[in-house]
Design an enzyme around this catalytic site. Structure first.
Site, short mmCIF file in Angstrom:
data_model
loop_
_atom_site.label_atom_id
_atom_site.label_comp_id
_atom_site.label_asym_id
_atom_site.label_seq_id
_atom_site.Cartn_x
_atom_site.Cartn_y
_atom_site.Cartn_z
N ILE A 5 57.95 3.26 -7.05
CA ILE A 5 58.47 1.90 -7.21
C ILE A 5 59.75 1.71 -6.40
O ILE A 5 59.89 0.74 -5.66
CB ILE A 5 58.69 1.58 -8.70
N ASP B 117 63.19 -4.67 -19.42
CA ASP B 117 61.76 -4.79 -19.73
C ASP B 117 61.31 -3.69 -20.70
O ASP B 117 60.25 -3.78 -21.29
CB ASP B 117 60.97 -4.68 -18.42
N GLU C 232 60.13 0.15 -28.99
CA GLU C 232 59.36 -1.06 -28.69
C GLU C 232 58.38 -1.33 -29.82
O GLU C 232 57.76 -0.40 -30.34
CB GLU C 232 58.61 -0.89 -27.36
N HIS D 213 57.98 -5.28 -21.95
CA HIS D 213 57.32 -4.19 -21.21
C HIS D 213 56.09 -4.70 -20.44
O HIS D 213 54.97 -4.18 -20.59
CB HIS D 213 56.90 -3.07 -22.17
N ILE D 214 56.34 -5.71 -19.61
CA ILE D 214 55.22 -6.30 -18.88
C ILE D 214 55.44 -6.15 -17.36
O ILE D 214 54.76 -6.82 -16.58
CB ILE D 214 55.03 -7.80 -19.23
N GLY D 215 56.37 -5.27 -16.98
CA GLY D 215 56.66 -5.10 -15.55
C GLY D 215 55.41 -4.85 -14.73
O GLY D 215 55.25 -5.35 -13.62
N GLY D 216 54.51 -4.07 -15.28
CA GLY D 216 53.31 -3.71 -14.50
C GLY D 216 52.08 -4.47 -14.95
O GLY D 216 50.97 -4.16 -14.52
P1 NAI Z 1 57.96 8.13 -9.68
O1 NAI Z 1 57.75 9.36 -10.50
O2 NAI Z 1 57.18 7.91 -8.45
O3 NAI Z 1 59.51 8.06 -9.28
C1 NAI Z 1 60.55 8.45 -10.10
C2 NAI Z 1 61.65 8.99 -9.22
O4 NAI Z 1 62.82 9.15 -10.00
C3 NAI Z 1 61.34 10.34 -8.62
O5 NAI Z 1 61.52 10.30 -7.23
C4 NAI Z 1 62.32 11.28 -9.31
O6 NAI Z 1 62.72 12.36 -8.47
C5 NAI Z 1 63.47 10.36 -9.58
N1 NAI Z 1 64.35 10.80 -10.67
C6 NAI Z 1 64.02 11.26 -11.88
N2 NAI Z 1 65.12 11.51 -12.61
C7 NAI Z 1 66.17 11.17 -11.84
C8 NAI Z 1 67.56 11.18 -12.05
N3 NAI Z 1 68.08 11.59 -13.21
N4 NAI Z 1 68.32 10.79 -11.04
C9 NAI Z 1 67.80 10.39 -9.85
N5 NAI Z 1 66.51 10.34 -9.60
C10 NAI Z 1 65.69 10.73 -10.60
O7 NAI Z 1 57.79 6.92 -10.71
P2 NAI Z 1 57.44 5.40 -10.36
O8 NAI Z 1 56.00 5.19 -10.30
O9 NAI Z 1 58.29 4.94 -9.23
O10 NAI Z 1 57.96 4.70 -11.71
C11 NAI Z 1 59.36 4.63 -12.01
C12 NAI Z 1 59.56 4.24 -13.45
O11 NAI Z 1 58.99 2.96 -13.72
C13 NAI Z 1 58.92 5.19 -14.45
O12 NAI Z 1 59.84 5.45 -15.49
C14 NAI Z 1 57.75 4.43 -15.00
O13 NAI Z 1 57.45 4.82 -16.31
C15 NAI Z 1 58.29 3.01 -14.95
N6 NAI Z 1 57.25 1.97 -14.94
C16 NAI Z 1 57.45 0.86 -15.72
C17 NAI Z 1 56.52 -0.16 -15.75
C18 NAI Z 1 56.76 -1.36 -16.58
O14 NAI Z 1 55.80 -1.99 -17.02
N7 NAI Z 1 57.99 -1.74 -16.78
C19 NAI Z 1 55.27 -0.05 -15.00
C20 NAI Z 1 55.21 1.09 -14.14
C21 NAI Z 1 56.15 2.07 -14.14
#
Ligand code: NAI
Length: 630
Positions: A383, A485, A490, A513-516
């Site tokens: 993301i 979000d 929740e 929690h509707i980001g995705g």
């Molecule tokens: P991803 O796993 O591809 O990226 C996460 C990144 O954060 C990784 O590069 C990791 O190295 C880095 N990271 C982890 N801990 C860290 C820290 N303490 N400091 C710095 N960097 C750190 O995950 P993706 O797909 O990009 O998703 C990101 C977040 O969004 C996740 O928590 C996921 O659950 C959430 N999400 C939320 C949605 C929603 O509906 N609001 C929908 C989809 C994802």
């Protein structure tokens, strides 16, 4: 190949997916002003032919007269039919070639469109029995050969009598006339073919219902292109997964069952016993107890991002591969983040709320463009990186901080510490994963480091931000606006009240929690997860599996693939190779990957192995699952 068995195969809706006359009507009547009425008449004549109020020959005569085809139409028809050969027939071309002496196509259709299609599959021209059109000099159809038994009632039976085949006869077809051959005593067995249509009056008469040619070949122990018929693979899709997923799995020939709700543990314990592939969303809990009963289960697909509803440890121990859809909603989250940044920079939330109360407050105070501002991304994964690209295209300057070494996209600048990012960013946006150590990653100290008037966005996970610290910083004005979000707690359903310290705060966007959650994301997920299932089942590939060692495998030609899943203890590979060496089997390729629980070994061998080899491989100690492909 010499065989004392004969296979009689129907053409319309069996060899091809369609009825050739339906397609011909679309072609020959395309520009006819009376098209609709003629199509209706053809349908009613077909029905009269079926219920016996019209003889087959009369019905054929009337339909041909209404269609009035010519050679040009027939050429077009062949082009269309070529693309409409049934999928399981395409897969098993080898069968037609190998047993060409024993295969007959018997149809009430016409040579003019059947021959060009089936001879491409190796069917011998002399083994095709069908009707013949009569043409005039201009190439128009003016009738058909009425001497041909297939143009009359009971034509297939009559034709078979004349053939007088010297062995067992197996008939495969979708229609009642195919069953009649068996009924007349001329065939040993009738297989109702349901890949394209299923007719009740035919199914009830069949010796076997065969949803694909694979099943027919499997039942008769004939050479097949695949080792196990897909219709025997039971797929259970729960929680209303997107229809595109259902379609994809059905198109592949699996036996698919869907269920609109989640299942309770007890329901699933019962149901899972016969399931090979399970698809769920976030509500169904696949517990240890469920998995203990899942002895046929090969794979689980989570049609969402998270997989904490699945006992991954137990799934791995049982050799069940788990897949999810980690990037299918990335874009949806990114779009929301962009929209919220802009809204917050303009203080739109409060302005809109005031307007609803009748307050007109026209002013530019506290309103900014996002162009030229620093966007600080914490977490530069799926993301974070996509948001980086889109934010730059809006003219923002992107900073990012990630724990891992990540390549900067576009002109984004990497920060060496979280502190550096927090001190520089005008907008701070959280995109880290939900690992436990990220709890309260942003707390009082981090807010302290931020610029006054910062905009703060969290669309990642609720526990990564200290909510009370956020509240205090909004109330103090340090944070000029925020969008949240995801929350430490929740509500479990839409009926539960949402309680939070953030309710009622100024310039604060709260979303459930509707980001995705978009239609596009749901569809992407519906496409993505079946793709993973198919790769795993068809090739053994485990790329993107959440719990299996990830192996992406080359496609295989002229070889068998042995897939061995075992507990990760030393020496298994040597044992596999010992069995193969003992039987003089040549290894064409071998791939091994392990994780802490299991080992996954793929061995491609040249054709030729026997049941004993398979039995010995299965018997190797610590084997969890074993299967052969192709
Ligand atoms: P991803 O796993 O591809 O990226 C996460 C990144 O954060 C990784 O590069 C990791 O190295 C880095 N990271 C982890 N801990 C860290 C820290 N303490 N400091 C710095 N960097 C750190 O995950 P993706 O797909 O990009 O998703 C990101 C977040 O969004 C996740 O928590 C996921 O659950 C959430 N999400 C939320 C949605 C929603 O509906 N609001 C929908 C989809 C994802």
């Amino acid at each position: 190949m010499k065989l004392n068995k004969y296979f009689v195969i129907d053409f319309d809706s069996t060899f091809t997916k369609v009825e050739a006359f339906d397609v011909l009507a679309e072609i020959s009547l395309k520009d006819d002003p009376d098209r609709d009425s003629k199509v209706d008449q053809i349908k009613s004549i077909t029905n009269q032919g079926m219920d016996g109020s019209l003889s087959f020959r009369e019905s054929l005569e009337k339909r041909v007269a209404l269609l009035a085809p010519n050679r040009r139409h027939l050429t077009q028809l062949v082009t269309v039919l070529r693309e409409m050969v049934s999928e399981s027939f395409k897969r098993n071309k080898e069968f037609f070639q190998k047993y060409s002496d024993n295969i007959y196509i018997i149809s009430n259709g016409f040579h003019a469109f059947i021959d060009p299609i089936v001879t491409e599959y190796g069917i011998k021209p002399e083994n095709i029995l069908a009707n013949r059109f009569v043409f005039d000099e201009q190439g128009n159809v003016i009738g058909f050969d009425k001497e041909n038994p297939l143009s009359a009632n009971n034509g297939k039976v009559e034709q078979l009598k004349r053939l007088n085949l010297p062995g067992d006869v197996y008939v495969i077809g979708d229609g009642y006339t195919d069953y009649e051959i068996k009924h007349s005593g001329l065939a040993n067995k009738f297989y109702a073919f349901t890949e394209n249509v299923g007719r009740e009056n035919v199914l009830s008469k069949a010796d076997h219902v065969t949803p694909s040619l694979d099943e027919f070949l499997y039942l008769n122990k004939l050479n097949t292109a695949i080792s196990y018929p897909k219709n025997r693979i039971n797929v259970l899709l729960l929680e209303n997964v997107h229809p595109v997923a259902v379609q994809l799995m059905k198109a592949e020939g699996f036996n698919v069952e869907t269920y609109s709700a989640a299942m309770t543990e007890n329901e699933l314990i019962e149901k899972i016993k016969n399931v090979n592939v399970l698809g769920i969303r976030s509500k169904t809990q696949v517990t240890k107890k469920v998995l203990e009963n899942a002895n046929r289960l090969m794979a689980i697909g989570a049609f969402c991002i998270g997989t904490n509803q699945i006992d991954l440890k137990e799934a791995t121990r049982k050799g069940v591969a788990v897949f999810n859809a980690p990037f299918s909603n990335t874009r949806s989250v990114v779009e929301l983040a962009v929209a919220e940044m802009i809204m917050l920079m303009r203080n739109i939330v409060d302005k809109s709320a005031a307007m609803h109360k009748g307050k007109w407050d026209k002013s530019a105070k506290g309103s900014y463009e996002v162009r030229g501002k620093y966007l600080g991304l914490i977490g530069y994964g799926n993301i974070g990186t996509q948001l980086s690209v889109i934010a730059e295209s809006l003219g923002m300057k992107v900073l990012y901080y990630d724990k891992e070494e990540k390549l900067a996209l576009g002109n984004a600048t990497k920060c060496r510490s979280l502190q550096e990012l927090l001190e520089k960013a005008d907008v701070v946006s959280m995109h880290v994963d939900g690992r436990e150590s990220n709890t309260n990653l942003i707390g009082p100290k981090e807010f302290e480091l931020m610029k006054p008037g910062v905009i703060f966005i969290n669309l990642s996970r609720g526990h990564v931000v200290d909510i009370n610290a956020l509240r205090e910083n909004i109330l103090s004005g340090k944070v000029a606006g925020c969008a949240v979000d995801v929350f430490p707690y929740e509500p479990v359903s839409n009926d539960e009240e949402f309680k939070s310290e953030l309710r009622g705060l100024p310039n604060t966007i709260l979303t459930p929690h509707i980001g995705g959650s978009t239609s596009e994301a749901q569809e992407n997920i519906g496409n993505f997860v079946p793709g993973k299932f198919l790769d795993y089942i068809n090739t053994g590939s485990t790329s993107n599996s959440v719990n299996f060692p990830n192996l992406t495998l080359p496609t295989l030609e002229n070889a068998h693939r042995l897939i061995h899943i075992h507990a990760n203890v030393p020496g298994i590979l040597a044992k596999i190779n010992h069995v193969l060496a003992e039987h003089g089997i040549n290894i064409a390729g071998q791939y091994l990957k392990t994780n802490e629980t299991i080992g996954y070994v793929i061995t491609d061998i040249n054709k030729g192995y026997d049941e004993q080899v398979i039995a010995q491989l299965r018997a190797i100690e610590h084997t969890i699952k074993f299967r052969v492909l192709y």
